[in-house]
Design an enzyme around this catalytic site. Structure first.
Site, short mmCIF file in Angstrom:
data_model
loop_
_atom_site.label_atom_id
_atom_site.label_comp_id
_atom_site.label_asym_id
_atom_site.label_seq_id
_atom_site.Cartn_x
_atom_site.Cartn_y
_atom_site.Cartn_z
N ASP A 89 0.83 -1.21 0.00
CA ASP A 89 0.00 0.00 0.00
C ASP A 89 0.86 1.25 0.00
O ASP A 89 2.05 1.22 0.32
CB ASP A 89 -0.95 0.01 1.20
CG ASP A 89 -0.23 0.11 2.53
OD1 ASP A 89 0.76 -0.64 2.73
OD2 ASP A 89 -0.63 0.93 3.38
N GLU A 185 0.11 -1.23 5.59
CA GLU A 185 1.14 -0.81 6.54
C GLU A 185 1.00 0.66 6.89
O GLU A 185 1.23 1.06 8.04
CB GLU A 185 2.53 -1.08 5.96
CG GLU A 185 3.68 -0.86 6.94
CD GLU A 185 4.24 0.55 6.94
OE1 GLU A 185 5.11 0.85 7.79
OE2 GLU A 185 3.84 1.38 6.09
N ASP A 208 11.95 -1.48 3.78
CA ASP A 208 10.97 -0.39 3.86
C ASP A 208 11.60 0.89 4.41
O ASP A 208 10.91 1.75 4.94
CB ASP A 208 9.79 -0.83 4.74
CG ASP A 208 8.63 0.15 4.73
OD1 ASP A 208 8.53 0.92 3.77
OD2 ASP A 208 7.84 0.12 5.69
#
Length: 420
Positions: A89, A185, A208
């Site tokens: 996302d 997330e 990330d």
């Protein structure tokens, strides 16, 4: 600054393709997973590609969780499995539909991303001193009207490109790799539906992060606080000493919190209160904060301060004038990393092997690894190489995408031997 189209590497081709798929999550639908149906579009695409790469046990659930296994290289079959995780996302802070990535060959000065409402969207060297180190590089930017989605589709593309490389070169050493691409997330879902027993990894990394070389295994402890003010409504013409305006109550509540402890005034290990959404009327109004701190005692003190502010105003305006509901989101993962120094050491060695200078940096936010570590899967965070995430000035150097794949190759090779 003109754009051009050099021949794409595998990771670049994947990244550009993935960011064109709208996967913005929605906090107003956090009661369902995924919070937006569009996340399933990318999830299904990734599942198909993983099957095409020869992964085993590929699964794409109705909740947009994609998991797969890449079998170990010869001689590493009996070693613990290593997980690699990224989220699909994108953030809510900027438009995410119609992403139009293009490559800018940066030659110094202002980085021109594109235009919005007839005005150039730029990042200046004063805003981002790191631009000085990027002169001469190709940068993937948006057209200035949307975010790019490097957070975290860069991580997705880098993991996928690694899998493609390992599948094509069986001589490259690696343990069994457990792969997971997860939704929501950005709204604090925390990979809550990832079944860790079924996943089967002994330890893992999220991909990330941001600047290359940065390693994260400290993050904020986090909560979301919803403050509701209940006013007393009367006609404003006869309101003296009677009317209590809920909007004014929220302003008073906000003014009781330390003005210097806001995101715009803090850095490093400093925590904050951050008002993110307000709604309502003179009768009832709501203000939502995110509350962050690295230190557990200071984090609890922040929660207590919210309660104390409510009690102070309730004593002034009457019980129930202010209500505060606090929902914990995640904890600082370093609290659960005792005996896991090899996770940092292997990451450092992998970074050095590709010419990076590693440094441990606290994450002023959270990752899915925060929740996974709390649940028993040690899961520090690795960088993707992106900049200016969550906004229309987001970009990522092509070289950063490529170096991260090289770094991941070095990393998984270090888990093809027993860990001490």
């Amino acid at each position: 600054m003109p754009s051009y189209s050099p021949k794409p590497s595998d990771v670049l081709e994947r990244f550009v393709r993935y960011v064109r798929v709208d996967t913005q999550s929605d906090p107003h639908h956090e009661d369902q997973t995924p919070s937006t149906a569009c996340q399933l579009d990318l999830a299904r695409m990734l599942a198909d590609e993983l099957e095409g790469l020869g992964c085993e046990g590929v699964s794409c659930t109705e909740h947009a969780y994609v998991t797969a296994t890449l079998p170990a290289s010869e001689g590493a079959q009996d070693l613990p499995a290593l997980g690699l995780i990224a989220h699909i996302d994108t953030a809510i802070d900027a438009p995410a539909s119609g992403v139009a990535p293009h490559i800018v060959h940066y030659e110094g000065g202002d980085l021109v991303h594109g235009e919005r409402d007839g005005r150039a969207v730029v990042t200046t060297p004063e805003q981002l001193p790191d631009l000085a180190s990027l002169v001469g590089q190709d940068l993937v930017c948006t057209d200035g009207t949307t975010l790019l989605g490097a957070d975290d589709k860069a991580g997705v593309a880098e993991i996928m490109a690694l899998v493609a490389r390992l599948a094509a070169h069986p001589e490259l050493s690696h343990p069994t790799l457990k792969l997971a691409f997860v939704p929501d997330e950005e709204i604090g879902h925390g990979a809550a539906l990832l079944d860790l027993d079924d996943f089967g990894a002994t330890w893992a990394y999220t991909v990330d992060g941001e600047t290359l070389g940065e390693f994260n295994w400290e993050c904020f402890s986090a909560a979301q606080a919803t403050v509701t003010a209940h006013g007393v409504e009367v006609h404003p013409g006869s309101a003296k000493n009677v009317l209590v305006n809920a909007i004014t109550l929220l302003r008073e509540f906000d003014e009781l919190l330390p003005a210097a402890e806001r995101p715009e005034h803090t850095e490093g290990y400093e925590g904050f209160f951050h008002p993110i959404e307000v709604s309502g009327s003179a009768g009832v109004a709501t203000l939502t904060y995110i509350v962050r701190d690295f230190d557990s005692a200071k984090f609890e003190a922040r929660r207590q301060l919210l309660a104390d502010c409510a009690a102070f105003l309730n004593a002034r305006y009457g019980e129930g004038a202010i209500e505060v509901e606090v929902r914990e989101q995640y904890r600082n993962m370093v609290e659960h990393m005792d005996g896991m120094d090899f996770l940092r050491d292997n990451a450092y060695a992998a970074m050095r092997a590709v010419g990076l200078d590693p440094v441990t940096v606290p994450v002023r936010g959270g990752t899915d690894g925060s929740q996974l570590t709390l649940r028993g899967l040690p899961c520090p965070n690795l960088p993707t190489g992106g900049y200016n995430c969550h906004g229309v000035r987001e970009f990522i150097p092509v070289r950063s995408l490529e170096l991260t794949v090289d770094m991941l190759e070095q990393l998984v090779a270090r888990f093809a031997v027993a860990q001490r």
